[in-house]
Design a protein around this motif. Structure first.
Motif, PDB file in Angstrom:
ATOM      1  N   GLN A 266      31.618  47.959 -24.130  1.00  0.00           N
ATOM      2  CA  GLN A 266      31.503  47.400 -22.799  1.00  0.00           C
ATOM      3  C   GLN A 266      31.039  45.951 -22.906  1.00  0.00           C
ATOM      4  O   GLN A 266      30.082  45.655 -23.622  1.00  0.00           O
ATOM      5  CB  GLN A 266      30.481  48.196 -21.979  1.00  0.00           C
ATOM      6  N   ARG A 267      31.711  45.075 -22.220  1.00  0.00           N
ATOM      7  CA  ARG A 267      31.322  43.674 -22.232  1.00  0.00           C
ATOM      8  C   ARG A 267      30.062  43.497 -21.386  1.00  0.00           C
ATOM      9  O   ARG A 267      30.002  43.933 -20.233  1.00  0.00           O
ATOM     10  CB  ARG A 267      32.439  42.805 -21.666  1.00  0.00           C
ATOM     11  N   GLU A 268      29.058  42.872 -21.963  1.00  0.00           N
ATOM     12  CA  GLU A 268      27.827  42.622 -21.233  1.00  0.00           C
ATOM     13  C   GLU A 268      28.034  41.486 -20.234  1.00  0.00           C
ATOM     14  O   GLU A 268      28.654  40.469 -20.563  1.00  0.00           O
ATOM     15  CB  GLU A 268      26.690  42.257 -22.198  1.00  0.00           C
ATOM     16  N   PRO A 269      27.543  41.625 -19.010  1.00  0.00           N
ATOM     17  CA  PRO A 269      27.728  40.552 -18.027  1.00  0.00           C
ATOM     18  C   PRO A 269      26.961  39.289 -18.425  1.00  0.00           C
ATOM     19  O   PRO A 269      25.894  39.350 -19.039  1.00  0.00           O
ATOM     20  CB  PRO A 269      27.161  41.159 -16.734  1.00  0.00           C
ATOM     21  N   THR A 270      27.516  38.140 -18.092  1.00  0.00           N
ATOM     22  CA  THR A 270      26.857  36.867 -18.349  1.00  0.00           C
ATOM     23  C   THR A 270      25.660  36.711 -17.419  1.00  0.00           C
ATOM     24  O   THR A 270      25.752  36.993 -16.228  1.00  0.00           O
ATOM     25  CB  THR A 270      27.830  35.705 -18.124  1.00  0.00           C
ATOM     26  N   VAL A 271      24.533  36.296 -17.974  1.00  0.00           N
ATOM     27  CA  VAL A 271      23.330  36.082 -17.163  1.00  0.00           C
ATOM     28  C   VAL A 271      22.903  34.624 -17.296  1.00  0.00           C
ATOM     29  O   VAL A 271      23.325  33.912 -18.196  1.00  0.00           O
ATOM     30  CB  VAL A 271      22.182  37.019 -17.604  1.00  0.00           C
ATOM     31  N   GLY A 272      22.051  34.186 -16.384  1.00  0.00           N
ATOM     32  CA  GLY A 272      21.563  32.808 -16.423  1.00  0.00           C
ATOM     33  C   GLY A 272      21.775  32.127 -15.089  1.00  0.00           C
ATOM     34  O   GLY A 272      22.424  32.665 -14.185  1.00  0.00           O
ATOM     35  N   PRO A 273      21.247  30.934 -14.935  1.00  0.00           N
ATOM     36  CA  PRO A 273      21.283  30.254 -13.624  1.00  0.00           C
ATOM     37  C   PRO A 273      22.683  29.848 -13.176  1.00  0.00           C
ATOM     38  O   PRO A 273      22.895  29.606 -11.991  1.00  0.00           O
ATOM     39  CB  PRO A 273      20.397  29.031 -13.855  1.00  0.00           C
ATOM     40  N   TYR A 274      23.674  29.789 -14.115  1.00  0.00           N
ATOM     41  CA  TYR A 274      25.013  29.338 -13.742  1.00  0.00           C
ATOM     42  C   TYR A 274      26.054  30.448 -13.914  1.00  0.00           C
ATOM     43  O   TYR A 274      27.248  30.191 -13.912  1.00  0.00           O
ATOM     44  CB  TYR A 274      25.414  28.118 -14.567  1.00  0.00           C
ATOM     45  N   ALA A 275      25.575  31.686 -14.077  1.00  0.00           N
ATOM     46  CA  ALA A 275      26.478  32.814 -14.317  1.00  0.00           C
ATOM     47  C   ALA A 275      27.512  32.922 -13.186  1.00  0.00           C
ATOM     48  O   ALA A 275      27.173  32.699 -12.018  1.00  0.00           O
ATOM     49  CB  ALA A 275      25.668  34.101 -14.413  1.00  0.00           C
ATOM     50  N   PRO A 276      28.781  33.232 -13.550  1.00  0.00           N
ATOM     51  CA  PRO A 276      29.263  33.675 -14.861  1.00  0.00           C
ATOM     52  C   PRO A 276      29.571  32.547 -15.843  1.00  0.00           C
ATOM     53  O   PRO A 276      30.047  32.807 -16.939  1.00  0.00           O
ATOM     54  CB  PRO A 276      30.546  34.425 -14.495  1.00  0.00           C
ATOM     55  N   PHE A 277      29.326  31.292 -15.441  1.00  0.00           N
ATOM     56  CA  PHE A 277      29.493  30.170 -16.364  1.00  0.00           C
ATOM     57  C   PHE A 277      28.234  30.013 -17.208  1.00  0.00           C
ATOM     58  O   PHE A 277      27.138  30.408 -16.798  1.00  0.00           O
ATOM     59  CB  PHE A 277      29.765  28.881 -15.588  1.00  0.00           C
ATOM     60  N   THR A 278      28.381  29.446 -18.380  1.00  0.00           N
ATOM     61  CA  THR A 278      27.234  29.110 -19.217  1.00  0.00           C
ATOM     62  C   THR A 278      27.301  27.631 -19.573  1.00  0.00           C
ATOM     63  O   THR A 278      28.386  27.051 -19.696  1.00  0.00           O
ATOM     64  CB  THR A 278      27.204  29.939 -20.516  1.00  0.00           C
ATOM     65  N   VAL A 279      26.113  27.021 -19.726  1.00  0.00           N
ATOM     66  CA  VAL A 279      25.998  25.622 -20.138  1.00  0.00           C
ATOM     67  C   VAL A 279      25.304  25.592 -21.488  1.00  0.00           C
ATOM     68  O   VAL A 279      24.194  26.109 -21.632  1.00  0.00           O
ATOM     69  CB  VAL A 279      25.197  24.801 -19.106  1.00  0.00           C
ATOM     70  N   GLU A 280      25.965  25.007 -22.476  1.00  0.00           N
ATOM     71  CA  GLU A 280      25.429  25.044 -23.834  1.00  0.00           C
ATOM     72  C   GLU A 280      25.615  23.688 -24.515  1.00  0.00           C
ATOM     73  O   GLU A 280      26.644  23.030 -24.313  1.00  0.00           O
ATOM     74  CB  GLU A 280      26.132  26.116 -24.671  1.00  0.00           C
TER      75      GLU A 280
END
Length: 372
Positions: A266-280
């Motif tokens: 199962q794909r884990e959902p993206t978490v964080g302040p910009y979810a589903p986008f991530t800033v890296e």
């Protein structure tokens, strides 16, 4: 003349091909005869600029030609020459421009792969076909498969949800479908001898129908959405590989399927302040040109539907890029223009920025616009 050995067909034909392209010299009649007599097929490759191509070049070998692979935007002329291909067993056709040909009477034809268009639509009427891979929509005018198909593959026709009529449904052993929305799996119950099913990148209903296929041995489901969940999935199957079903499977369903031999991830959902986008930050010293920060998206299904027309959840990475460009244009109306470099792939969106501030600004705007 170029002889290529790299092409291997998944449809029961493999071997050398005479490659005809604009960068290779045109083979002489003698060279062409010698190659085909030795068992070579012909692989036609055109360029980006559309030109005319006449199949009269194949007249000296047409009766002996075992396989033909057309991957070209060229305008195909004199396609009636192909109606004399008495030994042709495999036809692959990627191209939509040219004159129609009647492939329904080719006596040796067993496999077809590619686009169905007015040029190739007659191929489904061939009573000898056993293997078919169709890319794109199946025209309503050619919605019947005459041959005793053993393998059916259909890729990339989002709203073409109804299967064609099968003259011999009991012959089908393998079924693969990808890139379709609203697919009712009850349509599979007509295939009583079906052994292998592969469904991916699809919105489906009728999941319980899979449990009523008496000879099913292998089932693969990946990136499949169903409001019914997985309660109706059959428990015991050999060699099963499970990718992603949405909504996520319950713990009880996972336990039941695991006991039956399923491999479940199962794909884990993206978490964080910009979810589903991530800033890296980009690792190391960044990319040449000062691109030091990235915005990524790996789960397109987390995006909401746009205007009832384009379902963001079904987009690929490159298809999302112009949507993000429009968001950046909107930002530019009240702030300095943000520079961006895209580097997306089919199942991944990636955009590079020169500063963390620009990346965050775009990720936040995309989250508000596309995901909330």
């Amino acid at each position: 003349m170029a002889i290529r050995t790299s092409y291997t067909s998944e449809f029961g034909w493999q071997g050398q091909t005479v490659q005809l392209s604009r960068v290779d010299p045109v083979p002489s009649e003698g060279e062409l005869r010698a190659a085909v007599k030795a068992g070579a097929g012909v692989w036609l490759r055109g360029g980006e600029t559309r030109r005319d191509f006449s199949f009269k070049l194949l007249l000296p070998v047409i009766e002996e030609l075992p396989a033909l692979f057309v991957e070209s935007r060229d305008n195909m002329l004199d396609t009636e020459v192909l109606e004399g291909a008495a030994a042709l067993s495999m036809l692959r056709w990627h191209g939509r421009t040219g004159q129609p040909a009647d492939f329904s009477r080719l006596p040796a034809l067993r496999g077809f792969s590619g686009h169905l268009s007015r040029i190739t639509k007659s191929v489904l009427a061939n009573p000898g076909l056993t293997r078919v891979e169709i890319e794109g929509a199946i025209p309503a005018a050619v919605s019947r498969v005459a041959g005793p198909l053993e393998r059916f593959i259909h890729i990339g026709a989002r709203r073409a949800t109804t299967l064609p009529e099968f003259a011999s449904p009991d012959s089908l052993l393998e079924f693969l479908r990808s890139g379709v929305d609203g697919f009712d799996l009850n349509q599979l119950t007509q295939f009583s001898r079906l052994k292998r099913v592969d469904i991916s990148d699809a919105v489906v209903s009728g999941v319980a129908a899979l449990a009523s296929l008496p000879n099913l041995e292998r089932l693969r489901i990946q990136d499949v959405h169903s409001v019914e969940g997985g309660d109706g999935l059959p428990s015991k199957l050999d060699g099963f590989a499970f990718g992603l079903l949405r909504p996520p499977l319950s713990a009880a369903t996972i336990a039941r399927l695991s006991e039956g031999g399923w491999s479940i991830t199962q794909r884990e959902p993206t978490v964080g302040p910009y979810a589903p986008f991530t800033v890296e930050p980009i690792e190391g010293e960044g990319l040449l040109g000062g691109w030091n920060w990235a915005v990524y998206l790996e789960d397109f299904s987390a995006l909401k539907t746009a205007d009832g027309d384009d379902d963001f959840g079904r987009l690929t990475g490159p298809e999302l890029e112009p949507v993000i460009e429009r968001i950046i244009d909107d930002i530019a109306a009240t702030a300095p223009r943000i520079e961006v470099m895209f580097d997306s792939e089919g199942d991944l969106f990636a955009a590079y920025f020169r500063s963390e501030r620009d990346a965050i600004t775009v990720a936040e705007a995309a989250r508000v616009s596309l995901a909330e």
